[in-house]
Design a protein around this motif. Structure first.
Motif, mmCIF file in Angstrom:
data_model
loop_
_atom_site.group_PDB
_atom_site.id
_atom_site.type_symbol
_atom_site.label_atom_id
_atom_site.label_comp_id
_atom_site.label_asym_id
_atom_site.label_seq_id
_atom_site.Cartn_x
_atom_site.Cartn_y
_atom_site.Cartn_z
ATOM 1 N N VAL A 72 35.058 46.860 36.017
ATOM 2 C CA VAL A 72 34.127 46.539 37.501
ATOM 3 C C VAL A 72 34.479 45.246 38.015
ATOM 4 C CG1 VAL A 72 32.407 46.678 38.654
ATOM 5 C CG2 VAL A 72 32.654 48.198 36.890
ATOM 6 N N VAL A 73 34.836 44.920 39.231
ATOM 7 C CA VAL A 73 35.060 43.842 39.788
ATOM 8 C C VAL A 73 33.724 43.087 40.138
ATOM 9 C CG1 VAL A 73 36.077 42.713 41.864
ATOM 10 C CG2 VAL A 73 37.010 44.691 41.156
ATOM 11 N N THR A 74 33.499 42.204 39.135
ATOM 12 C CA THR A 74 32.249 41.321 39.036
ATOM 13 C C THR A 74 33.145 40.095 38.529
ATOM 14 O OG1 THR A 74 31.547 41.681 36.982
ATOM 15 C CG2 THR A 74 30.693 43.115 38.657
ATOM 16 N N ARG A 75 32.131 38.881 38.108
ATOM 17 C CA ARG A 75 32.266 37.647 37.582
ATOM 18 C C ARG A 75 33.000 38.074 36.201
ATOM 19 N NH1 ARG A 75 27.864 33.065 39.296
ATOM 20 N NH2 ARG A 75 28.294 32.997 41.589
ATOM 21 N N GLU A 76 32.438 39.263 35.581
ATOM 22 C CA GLU A 76 32.903 39.604 34.392
ATOM 23 C C GLU A 76 34.144 40.507 34.282
ATOM 24 O OE1 GLU A 76 31.564 38.093 31.497
ATOM 25 O OE2 GLU A 76 30.392 37.030 33.088
ATOM 26 N N PHE A 77 34.903 40.684 35.320
ATOM 27 C CA PHE A 77 35.822 41.379 35.475
ATOM 28 C C PHE A 77 36.947 41.279 34.373
ATOM 29 C CE2 PHE A 77 40.325 42.208 37.545
ATOM 30 C CZ PHE A 77 40.332 43.767 37.159
ATOM 31 N N ASP B 207 35.881 45.159 30.765
ATOM 32 C CA ASP B 207 34.858 45.373 31.868
ATOM 33 C C ASP B 207 35.903 45.568 33.036
ATOM 34 O OD1 ASP B 207 33.079 45.605 33.912
ATOM 35 O OD2 ASP B 207 31.929 43.713 33.454
ATOM 36 N N ARG C 298 41.333 49.209 37.988
ATOM 37 C CA ARG C 298 39.967 48.121 38.405
ATOM 38 C C ARG C 298 38.986 48.990 39.433
ATOM 39 N NH1 ARG C 298 39.799 44.990 43.234
ATOM 40 N NH2 ARG C 298 42.114 45.495 43.416
#
Length: 201
Positions: A176-181, A174, A109
């Motif tokens: 990267v820690v976002t809403r799309e993780f 994806d 992550r």
């Protein structure tokens, strides 16, 4: 140019293969491997130019890069199983198939830290290898019809299907820690069929 200290790693594996020919017309081979790696990676990330041992990168240049530097490598897939078989039929037909399973690719992550003096910085939250993408499985098949011409020559018509089951298993997410993780960003290529013609002489 210098050689950094402690730039070491280990890679180990076990391969097993069994092959059998039945009555001269049917053959089969099955192989399996178990792999384990623990080495430094040149850059944060999971791509071949990031998560690989010895690539040029920011490992020894950026103090944020080696936060978690020892990891499972890009080329290591954990457990892999491959099977192939073929059958020579009467009338010049030859049928074959290949199946392959492999564990998903290792990744970690990624957290993008904003408001640093040098600007935003991507940092791994844990070691690559604590998480994997989904496993992959493919089945390929081939059918060939040969027509003999003379003593040694001949022609053959070939039909091949790749990813015969048309699996769309994800191969990348994806990280990267976002809403799309962990949202799917790439899947296996779709089924492909190829027709061919061969001349033997």
């Amino acid at each position: 140019m210098t050689n950094p200290e402690d730039h070491t790693g280990t890679q180990m594996g076990l391969d097993l293969a069994v092959e059998r020919l039945f009555d001269g017309r049917w053959h089969m081979i099955i192989g399996a491997s178990a792999q384990r790696s623990d080495a430094y990676a040149g850059n944060p990330g999971f791509l071949v130019n990031e998560n690989d041992w010895g690539v040029l990168g920011e490992l020894f240049e950026n103090p944020n890069a080696p936060v978690v530097r020892s990891c499972r490598q890009f080329a290591e897939r954990g457990y892999i199983i491959k099977w192939s078989g073929g059958f020579v039929m009467r009338g010049g037909f030859h049928v074959g198939a290949v199946a392959r399973y492999q564990d998903g690719q290792h990744f970690a992550r990624m957290v993008v830290v904003p408001d640093l003096n040098q600007g935003p910085e991507a940092i791994q939250a844990y070691t690559r290898g604590h998480s994997r993408f989904t496993f992959t499985f493919t089945l390929d098949a081939r059918v060939e019809k040969r027509f003999a011409i003379g003593a040694a020559g001949g022609i053959a018509i070939v039909a091949e299907a790749f990813n015969l089951l048309n699996n769309a298993i994800e191969v990348e997410e994806d990280a990267v820690v976002t809403r799309e993780f962990r949202a799917t960003t790439a899947v296996q290529p779709p089924r492909a069929i190829r027709l061919g013609f061969r001349v033997d002489f």
